[in-house]
Scaffold this motif. Sequence first.
Motif, mmCIF file in Angstrom:
data_model
loop_
_atom_site.group_PDB
_atom_site.id
_atom_site.type_symbol
_atom_site.label_atom_id
_atom_site.label_comp_id
_atom_site.label_asym_id
_atom_site.label_seq_id
_atom_site.Cartn_x
_atom_site.Cartn_y
_atom_site.Cartn_z
ATOM 1 N N UNK A 1 37.248 44.659 62.958
ATOM 2 C CA UNK A 1 38.096 44.907 64.138
ATOM 3 C C UNK A 1 39.503 44.370 63.911
ATOM 4 N N UNK A 2 39.592 43.214 63.295
ATOM 5 C CA UNK A 2 40.893 42.613 62.986
ATOM 6 C C UNK A 2 41.665 43.496 62.007
ATOM 7 N N UNK A 3 40.976 43.987 60.966
ATOM 8 C CA UNK A 3 41.622 44.842 59.966
ATOM 9 C C UNK A 3 42.058 46.168 60.605
ATOM 10 N N UNK A 4 41.225 46.724 61.482
ATOM 11 C CA UNK A 4 41.568 47.976 62.149
ATOM 12 C C UNK A 4 42.794 47.795 63.058
ATOM 13 N N UNK A 5 42.875 46.656 63.708
ATOM 14 C CA UNK A 5 44.021 46.388 64.588
ATOM 15 C C UNK A 5 45.322 46.232 63.794
ATOM 16 N N UNK A 6 45.211 45.672 62.590
ATOM 17 C CA UNK A 6 46.395 45.459 61.763
ATOM 18 C C UNK A 6 46.766 46.686 60.949
ATOM 19 N N UNK A 7 45.830 47.639 60.820
ATOM 20 C CA UNK A 7 46.007 48.815 59.964
ATOM 21 C C UNK A 7 45.756 50.084 60.795
ATOM 22 N N UNK A 8 46.682 50.465 61.643
ATOM 23 C CA UNK A 8 46.390 51.589 62.548
ATOM 24 C C UNK A 8 46.139 52.905 61.833
#
Length: 178
Positions: free
Chosen positions: A171-178
């Motif tokens: 979730x953190x990676x998805x938020x930082x990598x739209x």
Amino acid sequence: MAKPTKKASNRIQAGVRKYQKVFRAAFDRDVNESDTVVVITDFLAEVLGYDKYLEVTSEFCIRGTYCDLAVRVDGKVNFLIEVKAIGVKLRQIHLRQAIGYAAQQGIEWVILTNGRTWNVYKLKFEKPIDHDLVFSIDLVDASSRDPSVVERLFTLSREGLAKSAIEDLQEQMAALNP
């Protein structure tokens, strides 16, 4: 994101140092896939904290074909692990194979590894099935003292699984990598 406990962090750091030597030696000897699976199974037990007799299943059957390893905790398969020989470069065809196995069983998490490189993917059950690379680690070149290496491996560990650490990281990676 869930942080590793001191005990888990120390075990992972020591394990990475130990297995860097093991993986280098295996690479130098160009060991085959079966021998690589044995080393990965030991890594899952010693470094990531799984019971290799109760929680790690080899040759996991999926509709008449076999995935190399599955991590099953409390009756649920949490990860499928497709292993290639340590000298084999991981390619798209290997990923498609692993995703195919996971999709047939409705398993969200796939690890594609040759021991040296660990690629962790989350499947998205859309039409067509898609995936996100959550992280990739080269264990031979990684620093056992690098906090990001310890944190990423912790997400795959028995303790990290209990804390849903891999989901938090994704979730953190998805938020930082739209």
